[in-house]
Enzyme design. Structure first.
Site: not given
Length: 328
Positions: A198, A250
């Site tokens: 992330k 992500k």
């Protein structure tokens, strides 16, 4: 004698039927997951200005939208809660009667095992300072104190009926702590979708409106540096070793190379999150007549699938499922 050129790849592009026949990568509705926001105290859906077509749901509208998503044939739903009140410790995320845990129970009661119900294990929606963890006296995010809160939060969500828990705070050791807590509470069947990769991205902006973020500062001390790949693969290996059942990258589109590298690294399913900024860019360009919206939706999803993501979280999940059925 045949005329030059002897090899004509265009033969396999001459009609829609032939193109479909030889298509190398294809997105299926069952691979799509719809992120959904539920806001405490709402009596009707509230539009999110920076994400046209996306809303903060009331409990009633969430149940209806969840049923529609199941009917559309998508693979899952990822739930985010937006409380009326926030505090320093994000206690609303742990409270069994907090909006996210209530919403999980609502959706599970509505759809049962008709789809995979996922929930976000992170404090940022519930803290008054907007960080993903607890704040130490020196103002930094306290990794180990946060782990204890994540363990409680994950158990509360599993108690509510979530099938997959999604730790997204990027604290060191979060997957292992959550796995042990779930097992100790008897939730050995509850899976973990680890936000293993992330990045501290500029593309999260619209999401922060969606969850009414009160972030002070930034998250660069715990989310990953967009310049790094080896660091991401290290995180992935650690999460799998700690018990992650699936891993996620992500954002999606700016990190297609990372998705491909993660796919080569692990033998668990790989997901990618096509985040709010990616969604809003396409919607804004389409609204201005600059791109073909539906083609752009399918092209972006296909690129993420081609990079190696087996599962894609996208705000277009239900619409994309319809477009894919029409296409195939």
């Amino acid at each position: 004698m045949s005329s030059f050129p002897d090899v004509r790849p265009r033969r396999l592009r001459r009609s829609a039927a032939i193109r479909r026949l030889v298509e190398e990568n294809r997105v299926a509705p069952a691979e799509l997951v719809l992120p959904m926001f539920v806001k405490e105290g709402l009596t009707e859906p509230r539009p999110i200005a920076s994400m046209p077509g996306v809303v903060q749901h009331s409990r009633e509208s969430l149940r209806k939208a969840a049923a529609e998503a199941v009917h559309a044939g998508i693979g899952g739903i990822m739930l985010f809660g937006v409380p009326e009140r926030k505090d320093e410790t994000g206690s609303g995320g742990i409270d069994p009667d907090g909006i996210l845990n209530v919403a999980i129970r609502d959706v599970v009661a509505e759809v049962g095992d008709g789809t995979v119900v996922m929930s976000d294990v992170c404090l940022d929606e519930f803290t008054s300072h907007g960080h993903c963890g607890l704040i130490a006296p020196d103002g930094t995010v306290d990794n180990d104190a946060t782990l204890a809160a994540y363990a409680e939060m994950a158990v509360a969500q599993a108690d509510a009926g979530a099938h997959l828990l999604g730790p997204s705070g990027m604290m060191d050791g979060q997957v292992g702590v959550i796995r042990r807590a779930l097992d100790a509470a008897g939730h050995t069947d509850a899976g973990i979708l680890a936000y293993a990769v992330k990045y501290a991205s500029a593309f999260y902006g619209p999401f922060r409106e969606a969850v009414e973020s009160t972030l002070q500062g930034d998250r660069r001390t715990y989310q990953q540096d967009p310049a790094n790949l080896r660091d991401s693969l290290r995180e992935v290996r650690l999460d799998v070793a700690e018990g992650a059942d699936l891993v996620m990258v992500k954002p999606g589109l700016p990190y297609l190379d990372v998705i491909a590298a993660v796919r080569d690294e692990v033998d668990v399913p790989v997901a990618a999150y096509q985040i709010s900024g990616e969604y809003s860019m396409v919607e804004a360009a389409a609204a201005n007549g600059w791109i073909d919206r539906e083609r752009a939706i399918l092209e972006t999803l296909t690129s993420i699938r081609r990079a190696g993501a087996q599962i894609i979280l996208t705000y277009w999940a239900v619409e994309a499922a319809r477009l894919l059925r029409e296409r195939y």
